[in-house]
Write a protein that holds these residues in place. Sequence first.
Motif, PDB file in Angstrom:
ATOM      1  N   VAL A  25      60.701  76.775  25.591  1.00  0.00           N
ATOM      2  CA  VAL A  25      59.919  75.550  25.621  1.00  0.00           C
ATOM      3  C   VAL A  25      58.760  75.704  24.641  1.00  0.00           C
ATOM      4  O   VAL A  25      58.209  76.801  24.489  1.00  0.00           O
ATOM      5  N   LEU A  26      58.418  74.610  23.949  1.00  0.00           N
ATOM      6  CA  LEU A  26      57.324  74.623  22.981  1.00  0.00           C
ATOM      7  C   LEU A  26      56.119  73.911  23.576  1.00  0.00           C
ATOM      8  O   LEU A  26      56.196  72.725  23.913  1.00  0.00           O
ATOM      9  N   LEU A  27      55.014  74.627  23.728  1.00  0.00           N
ATOM     10  CA  LEU A  27      53.754  74.049  24.184  1.00  0.00           C
ATOM     11  C   LEU A  27      52.799  73.982  23.005  1.00  0.00           C
ATOM     12  O   LEU A  27      52.686  74.956  22.239  1.00  0.00           O
ATOM     13  N   ALA A  28      52.108  72.874  22.829  1.00  0.00           N
ATOM     14  CA  ALA A  28      51.226  72.718  21.673  1.00  0.00           C
ATOM     15  C   ALA A  28      49.922  72.046  22.065  1.00  0.00           C
ATOM     16  O   ALA A  28      49.895  71.120  22.887  1.00  0.00           O
ATOM     17  N   HIS A  29      48.855  72.506  21.448  1.00  0.00           N
ATOM     18  CA  HIS A  29      47.535  71.908  21.656  1.00  0.00           C
ATOM     19  C   HIS A  29      47.359  70.693  20.754  1.00  0.00           C
ATOM     20  O   HIS A  29      47.981  70.585  19.694  1.00  0.00           O
ATOM     21  N   ASN A  30      46.477  69.787  21.188  1.00  0.00           N
ATOM     22  CA  ASN A  30      46.228  68.550  20.441  1.00  0.00           C
ATOM     23  C   ASN A  30      45.672  68.772  19.041  1.00  0.00           C
ATOM     24  O   ASN A  30      45.668  67.833  18.227  1.00  0.00           O
ATOM     25  N   TYR A  31      45.180  69.971  18.738  1.00  0.00           N
ATOM     26  CA  TYR A  31      44.610  70.235  17.421  1.00  0.00           C
ATOM     27  C   TYR A  31      45.623  70.822  16.439  1.00  0.00           C
ATOM     28  O   TYR A  31      45.280  71.133  15.294  1.00  0.00           O
ATOM     29  N   GLN A  32      46.855  70.996  16.866  1.00  0.00           N
ATOM     30  CA  GLN A  32      47.869  71.576  15.990  1.00  0.00           C
ATOM     31  C   GLN A  32      48.232  70.613  14.849  1.00  0.00           C
ATOM     32  O   GLN A  32      47.904  69.417  14.885  1.00  0.00           O
ATOM     33  N   LEU A  33      48.936  71.150  13.837  1.00  0.00           N
ATOM     34  CA  LEU A  33      49.420  70.317  12.743  1.00  0.00           C
ATOM     35  C   LEU A  33      50.285  69.184  13.286  1.00  0.00           C
ATOM     36  O   LEU A  33      50.984  69.360  14.289  1.00  0.00           O
ATOM     37  N   PRO A  34      50.286  68.018  12.647  1.00  0.00           N
ATOM     38  CA  PRO A  34      51.081  66.887  13.142  1.00  0.00           C
ATOM     39  C   PRO A  34      52.545  67.224  13.371  1.00  0.00           C
ATOM     40  O   PRO A  34      53.131  66.820  14.396  1.00  0.00           O
ATOM     41  N   GLU A  35      53.154  67.987  12.454  1.00  0.00           N
ATOM     42  CA  GLU A  35      54.573  68.299  12.604  1.00  0.00           C
ATOM     43  C   GLU A  35      54.845  69.223  13.788  1.00  0.00           C
ATOM     44  O   GLU A  35      55.940  69.218  14.349  1.00  0.00           O
ATOM     45  N   ILE A  36      53.842  69.999  14.198  1.00  0.00           N
ATOM     46  CA  ILE A  36      53.974  70.832  15.393  1.00  0.00           C
ATOM     47  C   ILE A  36      53.818  69.963  16.641  1.00  0.00           C
ATOM     48  O   ILE A  36      54.586  70.081  17.606  1.00  0.00           O
ATOM     49  N   GLN A  37      52.846  69.073  16.623  1.00  0.00           N
ATOM     50  CA  GLN A  37      52.675  68.150  17.747  1.00  0.00           C
ATOM     51  C   GLN A  37      53.949  67.346  17.990  1.00  0.00           C
ATOM     52  O   GLN A  37      54.338  67.105  19.138  1.00  0.00           O
ATOM     53  N   GLY A 254      42.514  67.194  14.367  1.00  0.00           N
ATOM     54  CA  GLY A 254      43.932  67.186  14.698  1.00  0.00           C
ATOM     55  C   GLY A 254      44.310  66.180  15.763  1.00  0.00           C
ATOM     56  O   GLY A 254      45.444  65.677  15.791  1.00  0.00           O
ATOM     57  N   ILE A 255      43.370  65.845  16.641  1.00  0.00           N
ATOM     58  CA  ILE A 255      43.683  64.929  17.737  1.00  0.00           C
ATOM     59  C   ILE A 255      43.953  63.516  17.244  1.00  0.00           C
ATOM     60  O   ILE A 255      44.627  62.726  17.912  1.00  0.00           O
TER      61      ILE A 255
END
Length: 320
Positions: A25-37, A254-255
């Motif tokens: 599973v991939l968990l990502a924070h709101n500040y990550q790069l758009p393509e990661i989000q 990033g948000i």
Amino acid sequence: MLISMLERKELVEEIMYWKEKRNAVLLAHNYQLPEIQDIADVLGDSLHLARATTEVDADVIVFCGVHFMAETSAILNPNKKVLLPDINAGCSLADSITVEQLREWKKEHPNATVVSYVNTSADVKAESDYCCTSSNAVEVVNAIPEDQEILFLPDMFLGSFVQRQTGRENMHIWMGECHVHAGIEPQHIDTVTNNHPNADLLVHPECGCSTSMIYLSGEGELPEEKTHILSTGRMLDYSKQSSANEFIVATETGIIHQMQKQNPDKSFYAANPEAVCPFMKMITLEKVLQSLKEDTHVISVPKDTAEKARTAIDRMVAIG
């Protein structure tokens, strides 16, 4: 390194293949790069991700965030493999206090309750009584008896905000800061509010401008109904629910990707366009794929440290 749309599509397809193969599973924070989000199974702020990490049904957690977040996930999931795609994704705020400094501070206040922001190392959490995030810091402090002395660390801006909100005079605050949030200053707010006078102002309590924003709002120099001190998660909720069409966003930029994605007909302006966390931007699609294929980098916490830290983290997750 810039990649073409075709290369990005192929990378995402390969990530999805390996994610299924590994039961990951991939968990990502709101500040990550758009393509990661955009490829995350769970996207959110620190509190949301901490709660989610205990609920996911997977063998492998790929944490697209920074080191202390992956450590927290590992503490909460001792039987799962937690991966951080870039081991150098650190945090200037977490680095602003060491466990040795905390132990010395505790000696000066032997009867105090220690409340640590989640942006801290596992070692620091293990020396703490409670953890908190910006989403529930006020609730955590309010859960502690009023006559109990408190050591709040490490963010001085969040600590000052919590102290004002709770009225706790027996609260000592560590003088640490996130260099990105601290770099959002009152002059940045002045400039962008002059350019967009009808916009609602959303300010993260870690920001260097948060104290002055609360003061100016109270003095009537900023419209109180348009000035909101919010965590990243609550910023997202507010921008969706509000009838306003324009928002000035005082936090890591990033948000804004997620805000715009959720509200395509609304406009969002960064209070300081240079408020970019280099650590949050270290994780790329290529690194996520490598992490899934090669187990880079496994995050683990010594058992005794994890057990001590778990108590403080569990209290955080349960409050607010």
